[in-house]
Design a protein around this motif. Structure first.
Motif, PDB file in Angstrom:
ATOM      1  N   SER A  29      15.703 -31.089 -46.596  1.00  0.00           N
ATOM      2  CA  SER A  29      16.026 -31.959 -45.338  1.00  0.00           C
ATOM      3  C   SER A  29      17.522 -31.662 -44.715  1.00  0.00           C
ATOM      4  O   SER A  29      17.705 -31.657 -43.867  1.00  0.00           O
ATOM      5  N   SER A  30      18.362 -32.082 -45.974  1.00  0.00           N
ATOM      6  CA  SER A  30      19.795 -31.983 -45.377  1.00  0.00           C
ATOM      7  C   SER A  30      20.200 -30.708 -44.724  1.00  0.00           C
ATOM      8  O   SER A  30      21.464 -30.771 -44.072  1.00  0.00           O
ATOM      9  N   ILE A  31      19.549 -29.445 -44.781  1.00  0.00           N
ATOM     10  CA  ILE A  31      20.169 -28.288 -44.178  1.00  0.00           C
ATOM     11  C   ILE A  31      20.109 -28.408 -42.446  1.00  0.00           C
ATOM     12  O   ILE A  31      20.624 -27.664 -41.746  1.00  0.00           O
ATOM     13  N   TRP A  32      19.459 -29.633 -42.146  1.00  0.00           N
ATOM     14  CA  TRP A  32      19.272 -29.610 -40.649  1.00  0.00           C
ATOM     15  C   TRP A  32      20.317 -30.742 -40.039  1.00  0.00           C
ATOM     16  O   TRP A  32      20.364 -30.993 -39.164  1.00  0.00           O
ATOM     17  N   PHE A  33      21.435 -30.794 -41.018  1.00  0.00           N
ATOM     18  CA  PHE A  33      22.296 -31.750 -40.449  1.00  0.00           C
ATOM     19  C   PHE A  33      22.960 -31.446 -39.238  1.00  0.00           C
ATOM     20  O   PHE A  33      23.749 -32.326 -38.454  1.00  0.00           O
ATOM     21  N   LYS A  34      22.937 -30.072 -38.781  1.00  0.00           N
ATOM     22  CA  LYS A  34      23.933 -29.653 -37.384  1.00  0.00           C
ATOM     23  C   LYS A  34      22.625 -29.859 -36.238  1.00  0.00           C
ATOM     24  O   LYS A  34      23.158 -29.412 -35.308  1.00  0.00           O
ATOM     25  N   GLN A  35      21.523 -30.229 -36.671  1.00  0.00           N
ATOM     26  CA  GLN A  35      20.482 -30.334 -35.551  1.00  0.00           C
ATOM     27  C   GLN A  35      20.441 -31.846 -35.029  1.00  0.00           C
ATOM     28  O   GLN A  35      19.752 -32.139 -33.968  1.00  0.00           O
ATOM     29  N   ILE A  36      20.339 -32.770 -35.983  1.00  0.00           N
ATOM     30  CA  ILE A  36      19.836 -34.268 -35.537  1.00  0.00           C
ATOM     31  C   ILE A  36      20.415 -34.607 -34.749  1.00  0.00           C
ATOM     32  O   ILE A  36      19.710 -35.237 -33.768  1.00  0.00           O
ATOM     33  N   LYS A  37      21.628 -34.729 -34.414  1.00  0.00           N
ATOM     34  CA  LYS A  37      22.440 -35.364 -33.239  1.00  0.00           C
ATOM     35  C   LYS A  37      21.774 -34.676 -31.898  1.00  0.00           C
ATOM     36  O   LYS A  37      21.577 -35.605 -31.043  1.00  0.00           O
ATOM     37  N   ALA A  38      21.680 -33.525 -31.793  1.00  0.00           N
ATOM     38  CA  ALA A  38      21.440 -32.900 -30.480  1.00  0.00           C
ATOM     39  C   ALA A  38      19.855 -33.365 -30.223  1.00  0.00           C
ATOM     40  O   ALA A  38      19.541 -33.768 -29.051  1.00  0.00           O
ATOM     41  N   PHE A 236      20.356 -13.903 -31.830  1.00  0.00           N
ATOM     42  CA  PHE A 236      21.820 -14.232 -31.666  1.00  0.00           C
ATOM     43  C   PHE A 236      22.629 -13.164 -32.355  1.00  0.00           C
ATOM     44  O   PHE A 236      22.627 -12.695 -33.440  1.00  0.00           O
ATOM     45  N   ASP A 237      23.647 -12.626 -31.785  1.00  0.00           N
ATOM     46  CA  ASP A 237      24.602 -11.670 -32.245  1.00  0.00           C
ATOM     47  C   ASP A 237      25.439 -12.229 -33.260  1.00  0.00           C
ATOM     48  O   ASP A 237      25.759 -13.270 -33.233  1.00  0.00           O
ATOM     49  N   ASN A 238      25.735 -11.312 -34.130  1.00  0.00           N
ATOM     50  CA  ASN A 238      26.652 -11.500 -35.241  1.00  0.00           C
ATOM     51  C   ASN A 238      26.344 -12.829 -35.986  1.00  0.00           C
ATOM     52  O   ASN A 238      27.199 -13.738 -36.333  1.00  0.00           O
ATOM     53  N   CYS A 239      24.948 -12.878 -36.062  1.00  0.00           N
ATOM     54  CA  CYS A 239      24.634 -14.087 -36.724  1.00  0.00           C
ATOM     55  C   CYS A 239      23.401 -13.604 -37.940  1.00  0.00           C
ATOM     56  O   CYS A 239      22.790 -12.612 -37.770  1.00  0.00           O
ATOM     57  N   GLY A 240      23.466 -14.319 -39.076  1.00  0.00           N
ATOM     58  CA  GLY A 240      22.592 -13.672 -40.220  1.00  0.00           C
ATOM     59  C   GLY A 240      21.239 -14.600 -40.188  1.00  0.00           C
ATOM     60  O   GLY A 240      20.861 -14.990 -39.137  1.00  0.00           O
ATOM     61  N   HIS A 241      20.736 -14.886 -41.450  1.00  0.00           N
ATOM     62  CA  HIS A 241      19.474 -15.399 -41.607  1.00  0.00           C
ATOM     63  C   HIS A 241      19.366 -16.801 -41.268  1.00  0.00           C
ATOM     64  O   HIS A 241      18.476 -17.243 -40.480  1.00  0.00           O
ATOM     65  N   VAL A 242      20.328 -17.928 -41.798  1.00  0.00           N
ATOM     66  CA  VAL A 242      19.993 -19.139 -41.474  1.00  0.00           C
ATOM     67  C   VAL A 242      20.907 -19.440 -40.167  1.00  0.00           C
ATOM     68  O   VAL A 242      22.021 -20.148 -40.250  1.00  0.00           O
ATOM     69  N   GLU A 246      24.605 -21.277 -39.083  1.00  0.00           N
ATOM     70  CA  GLU A 246      25.670 -20.351 -38.415  1.00  0.00           C
ATOM     71  C   GLU A 246      26.166 -20.563 -36.852  1.00  0.00           C
ATOM     72  O   GLU A 246      27.057 -20.469 -36.512  1.00  0.00           O
ATOM     73  N   ARG A 247      24.934 -20.830 -36.318  1.00  0.00           N
ATOM     74  CA  ARG A 247      25.011 -20.768 -34.804  1.00  0.00           C
ATOM     75  C   ARG A 247      24.255 -22.320 -34.210  1.00  0.00           C
ATOM     76  O   ARG A 247      23.225 -22.204 -33.347  1.00  0.00           O
ATOM     77  N   PRO A 248      24.609 -23.202 -34.718  1.00  0.00           N
ATOM     78  CA  PRO A 248      24.072 -24.534 -34.235  1.00  0.00           C
ATOM     79  C   PRO A 248      23.706 -24.760 -32.713  1.00  0.00           C
ATOM     80  O   PRO A 248      22.694 -25.358 -32.463  1.00  0.00           O
ATOM     81  N   ASP A 249      24.714 -24.629 -32.259  1.00  0.00           N
ATOM     82  CA  ASP A 249      24.761 -24.938 -30.700  1.00  0.00           C
ATOM     83  C   ASP A 249      23.701 -24.004 -30.046  1.00  0.00           C
ATOM     84  O   ASP A 249      23.006 -24.542 -29.247  1.00  0.00           O
ATOM     85  N   ASP A 250      23.705 -22.762 -30.134  1.00  0.00           N
ATOM     86  CA  ASP A 250      23.060 -21.899 -29.689  1.00  0.00           C
ATOM     87  C   ASP A 250      21.318 -22.176 -30.249  1.00  0.00           C
ATOM     88  O   ASP A 250      20.366 -22.268 -29.398  1.00  0.00           O
ATOM     89  N   PHE A 251      21.207 -22.225 -31.558  1.00  0.00           N
ATOM     90  CA  PHE A 251      19.997 -22.811 -32.006  1.00  0.00           C
ATOM     91  C   PHE A 251      19.418 -23.960 -31.368  1.00  0.00           C
ATOM     92  O   PHE A 251      18.241 -23.998 -30.860  1.00  0.00           O
ATOM     93  N   ASN A 252      20.350 -25.060 -31.231  1.00  0.00           N
ATOM     94  CA  ASN A 252      19.865 -26.269 -30.613  1.00  0.00           C
ATOM     95  C   ASN A 252      19.437 -26.270 -29.310  1.00  0.00           C
ATOM     96  O   ASN A 252      18.377 -26.666 -28.830  1.00  0.00           O
ATOM     97  N   GLN A 253      20.316 -25.358 -28.324  1.00  0.00           N
ATOM     98  CA  GLN A 253      20.016 -25.297 -26.706  1.00  0.00           C
ATOM     99  C   GLN A 253      18.826 -24.634 -26.747  1.00  0.00           C
ATOM    100  O   GLN A 253      17.888 -25.037 -26.006  1.00  0.00           O
ATOM    101  N   HIS A 254      18.739 -23.281 -27.404  1.00  0.00           N
ATOM    102  CA  HIS A 254      17.571 -22.569 -27.053  1.00  0.00           C
ATOM    103  C   HIS A 254      15.968 -23.383 -27.527  1.00  0.00           C
ATOM    104  O   HIS A 254      15.121 -23.398 -26.796  1.00  0.00           O
ATOM    105  N   SER A 255      16.355 -23.883 -28.467  1.00  0.00           N
ATOM    106  CA  SER A 255      14.982 -24.364 -29.012  1.00  0.00           C
ATOM    107  C   SER A 255      14.564 -25.822 -28.415  1.00  0.00           C
ATOM    108  O   SER A 255      13.327 -25.973 -28.059  1.00  0.00           O
ATOM    109  N   ILE A 256      15.627 -26.691 -27.955  1.00  0.00           N
ATOM    110  CA  ILE A 256      15.242 -28.010 -27.333  1.00  0.00           C
ATOM    111  C   ILE A 256      14.550 -27.484 -25.902  1.00  0.00           C
ATOM    112  O   ILE A 256      13.781 -27.883 -25.593  1.00  0.00           O
ATOM    113  N   GLU A 257      15.274 -26.560 -25.368  1.00  0.00           N
ATOM    114  CA  GLU A 257      14.881 -26.021 -23.882  1.00  0.00           C
ATOM    115  C   GLU A 257      13.344 -25.651 -24.091  1.00  0.00           C
ATOM    116  O   GLU A 257      12.621 -25.886 -23.162  1.00  0.00           O
TER     117      GLU A 257
END
Length: 267
Positions: A29-38, A236-242, A246-257
């Motif tokens: 669960s520690s891999i979500w550290f860039k998601q929790i705050k948002a 997401f351009d220029n982004c890999g598997h995780v 790699e792109r936490p802000d984009d990930f958070n924005q799109h998923s939360i919306e």
């Protein structure tokens, strides 16, 4: 409650909505550290460690002799939901965690409001199947961290993916050899299960978040989304598997919306 997965909750002062995060094989669960705050600004959060991973690694002693199945690993999550009296939730997963979420939607569709599937695994291509088979043959001979390191490098080869790669390798070091073998064996069951999923379009809103450079997994996701009318893809351009790392802000924005939009539609 020693037979429950290790889990952690973040409660929101007013929201009734729950988001459950499911990590991939070798992670925690520690891999979500860039998601929790948002996320915690909008929802109640449930983070859990799958069996044998993170802080769930000393549990399930009675199950240690049995091979894992996707059904048993998925049922572990349902037990946590029952324990916390969460009737239904939005699910966010990465990599192999996306298969577990998709399986949960199959076994208990009434529990799943929406699915956000990052770096989704919908099929193993010839190269990854070869790797799994070769790994299966060598798993008693080669130290598992070599195998895992090789896998991590093949799935996440670019320089920009170094952080994700190291994060997963460091988490995987916490798995014991037996545990690694059980999860490795599970990877061999992916294709028959995913073939079945591909043919079944569940009426659950599903957002796939994929890196454009996730060359092993993005093509089958595009095929799946083109056939399923409740599925959507954001690349997401220029982004890999995780992509959550790699792109936490984009990930958070799109998923939360996405979650909020479908929450409003359901209301």
């Amino acid at each position: 409650m020693s037979d429950l997965l290790f889990h952690k909750t973040y409660l929101h002062p007013t929201s009734k909505e729950w988001v459950v995060f499911v990590h991939g094989a070798g992670g925690s669960s520690s891999i979500w550290f860039k998601q929790i705050k948002a996320y915690k600004q909008h929802f109640n959060l449930l983070l859990l460690d799958l069996r044998g991973h993170g802080r769930s690694n000393n549990m399930f002693q009675d199950m240690m002799k049995n091979p894992y199945t996707f059904k048993s690993v998925t049922t572990d999550i349902v037990q946590v939901l029952n324990h916390l009296k969460i009737q239904s939730a939005h699910f966010v997963g990465i990599s192999l965690g996306t298969i577990i979420i998709r399986n949960l939607a199959e076994l208990a569709p009434e529990r799943v409001k929406t699915m956000v599937l990052g770096g989704a695994v919908t099929r193993l291509d010839a190269r990854s199947q070869f790797l799994v088979q070769a790994g299966n043959l060598c798993k008693h001979i080669i130290p598992y961290m070599w195998l895992y390191g090789l896998f991590a490098y093949v799935v996440m080869p670019q320089k920009t993916q170094k952080e994700s790669r190291l994060l997963f390798i460091n988490e995987a070091k916490k798995l014991c050899q037996k545990e690694f073998k059980r999860w490795f064996k599970l990877a061999a069951d992916v294709n028959p299960l995913m073939k079945y999923f591909k043919e079944r379009d569940l009426p659950i809103p599903t957002l796939y978040l994929m890196g454009g450079n996730d060359y092993m997994f993005i093509k089958p996701v595009k095929e799946m989304v083109s056939k399923h009318k409740h599925s959507y893809l954001t690349e997401f351009d220029n982004c890999g598997h995780v992509c959550n790392v790699e792109r936490p802000d984009d990930f958070n924005q799109h998923s939360i919306e996405f979650i909020q939009r479908h929450q409003q539609m359901a209301a």
